[in-house]
Each structure stands twice: as structure tokens, then as C-alpha cells.
Design a protein around this motif. Sequence first.
Motif, PDB file in Angstrom:
ATOM      1  N   ASN A 152      35.499  11.399  35.659  1.00 23.72           N
ATOM      2  CA  ASN A 152      34.813  11.520  36.944  1.00 23.72           C
ATOM      3  C   ASN A 152      34.128  10.228  37.364  1.00 23.72           C
ATOM      4  N   ASP A 201      34.089   7.906  32.430  1.00 21.03           N
ATOM      5  CA  ASP A 201      34.830   9.124  32.110  1.00 21.03           C
ATOM      6  C   ASP A 201      35.795   9.476  33.243  1.00 21.03           C
ATOM      7  N   LYS A 235      35.007  14.069  29.835  1.00 22.64           N
ATOM      8  CA  LYS A 235      33.977  14.100  30.874  1.00 22.64           C
ATOM      9  C   LYS A 235      32.625  14.234  30.181  1.00 22.64           C
TER      10      LYS A 235
END
Length: 110
Positions: A47, A45, A108
Motif C-alpha cells: 500500500n 509495503d 502490508k
Amino acid sequence: MSLPNCPKCQSEYVYEDGILLVCPECAYEWDPNAAVEEEGPVALDANSTRLADGDSVTLIKNLKVKGAPKDLKQGTRVKNIRIVEGDHNIDCKIDGFGAMKLKSEFVKKN
């Protein structure tokens, strides 16, 4: 003692660095004593968290959808994703929108 070939690029020029094995050609490092990861598509994702089938994600930006009268809004939650091969590596169904393919870089993990 003979070292195994690199699991990513199959290079034979693998060397030991402490407890890890390192491939100088693709820079992949791995622990030869660790459990072997399952093969298949990998999606990260926004992050850099690894996503898996069945995860829930949230959109991090508004996304324009070709042929649709409205955009997908930031904060839209998507449940029960499926990881697939390709540029758009998330297959999902979005409530009120239907079946959709998304890029993992725009979500995310919840």
C-alpha cells in the motif's frame, strides 16, 4: 543565494517551487527546512506505506518457498521485521518456518 545540490542524485540544477526545492534530473522534491531523514534502506509495503525495523506485517498472497514442504499462506503475520538492502528487503523470523527474507511488495503493515 546558492541552492544546495539534490540529496538523491547530487545534481546542481535545483530550482525553487514555492517552499520546495525540485531536481529536474531525478524529479525529487524536498523541503530544505524539514529535518533530514536518516540514511539507510527504504522499504514500502503493498500500500506504499513506509516500513521500519520492528514493524509487524501480514502477507497479502501465498508465497512458494524453495526447498520447503509447504507454502507461506496469505494472512500469515510476521512480527519484528528488519529492513535490509537488496531485492528481498525484509529479514524476519516466521513462527513454524524460521528465518526468512521477504520482498516488501508482498506484505502490508499491521
